[in-house]
Design a protein around this motif. Sequence first.
Motif, short mmCIF file in Angstrom:
data_model
loop_
_atom_site.label_atom_id
_atom_site.label_comp_id
_atom_site.label_asym_id
_atom_site.label_seq_id
_atom_site.Cartn_x
_atom_site.Cartn_y
_atom_site.Cartn_z
N ILE A 10 -42.80 14.40 -4.59
CA ILE A 10 -42.85 15.64 -3.81
C ILE A 10 -44.06 16.49 -4.21
O ILE A 10 -44.79 17.02 -3.38
CB ILE A 10 -41.54 16.44 -4.01
CG1 ILE A 10 -40.38 15.70 -3.34
CG2 ILE A 10 -41.66 17.86 -3.46
CD1 ILE A 10 -39.02 16.13 -3.84
N VAL A 100 -30.60 14.81 -4.78
CA VAL A 100 -31.51 15.62 -5.60
C VAL A 100 -31.30 17.08 -5.19
O VAL A 100 -31.26 17.39 -4.01
CB VAL A 100 -32.97 15.20 -5.34
CG1 VAL A 100 -33.93 16.09 -6.09
CG2 VAL A 100 -33.18 13.75 -5.72
N ILE A 105 -36.20 20.45 -5.21
CA ILE A 105 -37.20 19.93 -4.27
C ILE A 105 -38.15 21.06 -3.88
O ILE A 105 -39.36 20.91 -3.94
CB ILE A 105 -36.51 19.34 -3.02
CG1 ILE A 105 -35.71 18.10 -3.40
CG2 ILE A 105 -37.53 19.02 -1.94
CD1 ILE A 105 -34.94 17.47 -2.25
N GLU A 109 -42.18 21.41 -4.47
CA GLU A 109 -43.06 21.62 -3.32
C GLU A 109 -43.96 22.82 -3.58
O GLU A 109 -45.16 22.78 -3.33
CB GLU A 109 -42.23 21.83 -2.05
CG GLU A 109 -41.60 20.55 -1.59
CD GLU A 109 -40.99 20.65 -0.19
OE1 GLU A 109 -41.06 19.66 0.53
OE2 GLU A 109 -40.45 21.72 0.15
N MET B 121 -40.17 9.85 1.26
CA MET B 121 -39.45 10.94 0.60
C MET B 121 -37.99 10.55 0.43
O MET B 121 -37.41 10.73 -0.65
CB MET B 121 -39.58 12.20 1.46
CG MET B 121 -38.88 13.39 0.88
SD MET B 121 -40.08 14.67 0.55
CE MET B 121 -39.04 16.08 0.46
N ILE B 125 -35.72 10.26 -2.90
CA ILE B 125 -34.53 11.11 -3.06
C ILE B 125 -33.26 10.27 -3.20
O ILE B 125 -32.40 10.57 -4.02
CB ILE B 125 -34.43 12.11 -1.90
CG1 ILE B 125 -35.50 13.18 -2.09
CG2 ILE B 125 -33.04 12.73 -1.82
CD1 ILE B 125 -35.55 14.22 -1.02
N LYS B 127 -33.31 7.21 -4.22
CA LYS B 127 -33.55 6.22 -5.28
C LYS B 127 -33.35 4.79 -4.77
O LYS B 127 -32.60 4.00 -5.34
CB LYS B 127 -32.64 6.51 -6.48
CG LYS B 127 -32.78 7.94 -6.99
CD LYS B 127 -31.85 8.25 -8.14
CE LYS B 127 -32.06 9.63 -8.70
NZ LYS B 127 -31.48 10.73 -7.88
#
Lengths: 266, 323
Positions: A10, A100, A105, A109, B121, B125, B127
């Motif tokens: 990210i 997550v 996140i 970012e 992404m 996220i 995995k």
Amino acid sequence: MSNKSAYSFIYKMRIQKALAYRFDVFANIIFQCIAMFATAFFWKAIYSGYDSVQGAGVYDMLTYTVISAVMSILFVTTVEFKLMESVKKGTVAMDMLKPVPLFSIYFFEDLGNITSLFFINGLPILLIGSLFIGMPLPADGVSAALFFVSLLMSFFINWFFAALFSLLSFVTINMSPLIQVKKHILRLLSGSIIPVWFFPEWAQGILGALPFVYIYQLPLDLYIGRYTLQTAMPKLTIQLVWLVILSGSFYAAEKSMTKKVMVQGG
Amino acid sequence: MDTIVVKNLKKEYKIAQKEKGLAGAVKNLFVRKYEILRAVDDISFTIPKGEITAFIGPNGAGKSTTVKMMSGILVPTSGDILINGRNPQKDRVHVVQDLGVVFGQRTQLNWDLRLGESFEMMRHIYKIPKAMYEENLKVMDDILGIEEIINIPVRQLSLGQRMRGDLVAAMLHSPSVLFLDEPTIGLDVEGKYAIRKFIKEINRVKGTTIILTTHDLGDIEELCKRLIIINKGKIVEDGPLEELVNRIAPNRNLVVEYYDENYVEHEQAKIINVEGNIVTYQFSKKEITGAGLICDISDRAKIKDATIKEVKIDDIIRIAYRG
Ligand SMILES: Nc1ncnc2c1ncn2[C@@H]1O[C@H](COP(=O)(O)OP(=O)(O)O)[C@@H](O)[C@H]1O
Ligand SMILES: [Mg+2]
């Protein structure tokens, strides 16, 4: 694979994206420089005929101005917009329950965004300020060290305050004007443009009790050498307390909001 | 073991009553009256592995609410849900690892990124091992043709393209269960075709258990053996489409065109209309098949043409909604 791999992805992705907006970059540098020059001229005008006001010389104030402009780049946050979008889109419940944590996140970012902003905006502004306003050097080594310690805490105070503020997206329909108002109030009350010690006594009392001066003014004061190691310690302690209060409130509020979303529907 | 078990599921929303006018607005600041809305009212069902099931029902029936609770993003007021033996609220981390969810009206793709970046992404996220990710991407590219849109920023995708992207994103981690809330909403014929093909293929190739909600009867006819009809938060029908159709509309019409106005009667069919040489018979599928009836009639008279009128699914569903 741990969350770390997601965070590093990210972070890098954001750096890359921020670099892609070239027009924004120039517009922002120009805008920031205009504000910086205006403030510098303002100080030069105030100081004509005085060596020192409130214990600071004109050189201190010019340094204060340039460093403050560079710091404002490090304090750019997008977490408010991100959460607002997620609430508007109606995906917030899904987003909040990803493997997550959503705000982690957002944090990475922001970190990625700030990293690239520092290089493409912060450094040019520092360069322009050094050339045309004055080399913004710290008062001495200790001041510089104290500045960096304080700056690190400032960064997190600023981010957690933004994250806490972003949660208003759940209770208000019209979030974007609020974000703008918050941004300007924060810059005004934090001493980023005019240090609080130029304000009347009563205003100093009020502002001193709020967390904002611990975002801009404390690190800047440390930088221009208004504190010694001894006098800085109580201030840094209060800054740390604010960091704990804001991050703690944020975690508590975020937890209760998640619960609310899961009961009431996103 | 059933993949999905839902038992006595209920959801009540608390809705703040807002009073009108300026005085009301001020009053609202201090006292809030709440009204309880029961969106899902005691529903139970089980779904075996590998089945495609459709939830249908009018707007506001409680379909999305049910899907949200099964996905673990909404807490039920009462009742139990088990997905692969686990409770999606209490054990969400494990449940999501084996669950894909798509809400047709709300994309989970990242607006700021290109479609491919958005998938990357997800990979981080959720995995997802790289080999699995690439294999899945390839399989889904074969079905949906993702490669041609992979470099387009998500905000520039058309609705159909975005929907394809969302489906792929939901399947990247190879879940064994997939929930689709109105996956074909707003799509054109081509778009619907692609989505249906995807659902069928994924179910066939991977044996994915799929629940979809829809208003599109084409979706149901093409995809599902089993239909659950929900109205006002309650299940009003649950079973194979064919069974439902036969129960609600056990009779069929047969239209026979003769060469002249001499027509014949049949003991298992009722004549309901005669127009010159065209005669409409009504018969019950339980008593005689359409083919049997045509056979009998053509033995007794010369016929030019015969067509069996199938009932319209729309009408069946409408009758079912009424309860
Ligand atoms: N978050 C919410 N808060 C209050 N009421 C809601 C909420 N979500 C849905 N409802 C209400 O619950 C009922 C069922 O809605 P929904 O599950 O979205 O139906 P469907 O998907 O079948 O159209 C509707 O009356 C709707 O207005
Ligand atoms: Mg719905």
